[in-house]
Design an enzyme around this catalytic site. Structure first.
Site, mmCIF file in Angstrom:
data_model
loop_
_atom_site.group_PDB
_atom_site.id
_atom_site.type_symbol
_atom_site.label_atom_id
_atom_site.label_comp_id
_atom_site.label_asym_id
_atom_site.label_seq_id
_atom_site.Cartn_x
_atom_site.Cartn_y
_atom_site.Cartn_z
ATOM 1 N N HIS A 141 67.704 7.812 49.284
ATOM 2 C CA HIS A 141 67.882 7.193 50.588
ATOM 3 C C HIS A 141 67.634 5.693 50.555
ATOM 4 O O HIS A 141 67.018 5.167 49.636
ATOM 5 C CB HIS A 141 66.967 7.851 51.631
ATOM 6 N N HIS A 182 62.290 -0.642 58.600
ATOM 7 C CA HIS A 182 61.452 0.512 58.284
ATOM 8 C C HIS A 182 59.970 0.142 58.279
ATOM 9 O O HIS A 182 59.116 1.006 58.488
ATOM 10 C CB HIS A 182 61.871 1.074 56.924
ATOM 11 N N HIS A 207 64.380 9.467 55.610
ATOM 12 C CA HIS A 207 63.844 9.077 54.307
ATOM 13 C C HIS A 207 63.587 10.312 53.443
ATOM 14 O O HIS A 207 62.488 10.527 52.928
ATOM 15 C CB HIS A 207 62.574 8.246 54.510
#
Length: 258
Positions: A73, A79, A69
């Site tokens: 990105h 996540h 990250h």
């Protein structure tokens, strides 16, 4: 195929322009900083292997050290805790990574208030002028923050112990996750949430709601000012890191010019 031949012809004649939306990736790329006791990502760094020398007389190459990250990105659904059972970055469908872009410009509001939070009414006002958000496309949130991307301090904009960067209200994040037809949401800031998102309920609502709904995030974009409100085609190219929660990405848009 005639469609692809037409596209190639349009690219060569500049009837279709390719606009790079990616921030250059280097050791000076701004990186998110979480407060203690939370762990932080490493920044980007090249480590030289050889450069036309006795380590390799005819070639130059490097090892790359970076977090998933860092820089421009993709946030994959896994996540965040709310999306932990969702796709990793290598599992994001290709059809999600190529799609129409809607560009919502709130830069004037952010000029007056760096803590500005996008609301549902702001999106609905945009829809009244430009039509509905694109099915399976991306909503790109322009704030003008990319003008700060060359300097870590200005980009993170920390004062009084808090980062002051624009984001999205919890209500709008939930609406984008549950009702909007988009596949992903992109921003110019270091993350999809506001700098003070830890003070909201839920905390980090874009991450919580959008990733929990299986949608993707896209951060640290630039040059959104060069895109029309509608009509651009977004192309997102993350690395297919097996099991990864995200990846640096090359992001660009195809824009038809008169």
């Amino acid at each position: 195929m005639p469609v692809l031949a037409d596209l190639l012809s349009a690219l060569r004649s500049s009837r279709v322009e390719v606009v790079d939306l990616t921030a250059p990736l280097s050791e000076s790329t701004p990186v998110l900083q979480l407060p203690p006791p939370f762990a932080n990502t490493t920044g980007f760094r090249l480590e030289e292997i050889s450069r036309y020398d006795d380590r390799g007389p005819r070639w130059y190459w490097n090892d790359i050290h970076t977090g998933e990250h860092v820089g421009t990105h993709v946030d994959a659904p896994n996540h965040w805790l709310s999306g932990k059972d969702g796709p990793s970055v290598d599992q994001i469908p290709l059809r999600t990574l190529i799609g129409p872009a809607a560009v919502l410009d709130m830069s004037a509001r952010v000029d007056d208030d760096p803590d500005f939070l996008l609301g549902i009414d702001d999106v609905r006002d945009w829809e009244r002028e430009h039509g509905p958000l694109p099915e399976g496309g991306w909503l790109l949130y322009r704030t003008g923050w990319d003008a700060r991307s060359g300097d870590q301090d200005s980009f993170l904009n920390v004062s009084d112990g808090a980062s002051h960067t624009p984001g999205v209200s919890p209500e709008c994040a939930q609406w984008l996750a549950e009702e909007a037809p988009i596949a992903g949401f992109g921003v110019e800031t270091v993350g999809t949430d506001a700098g003070r998102a830890a003070e909201l309920e839920p905390i980090f609502p874009c991450h919580d709601r959008l990733l929990g709904a299986g949608k993707c995030g896209l951060t640290q974009l630039r040059n959104l000012a060069q895109l029309p409100p509608t009509g651009a085609l977004l192309v997102v190219s993350p690395l297919p890191i097996v099991g990864g929660s995200g990846s640096p990405a090359r992001v660009y848009a195809l824009v038809e010019r008169a």
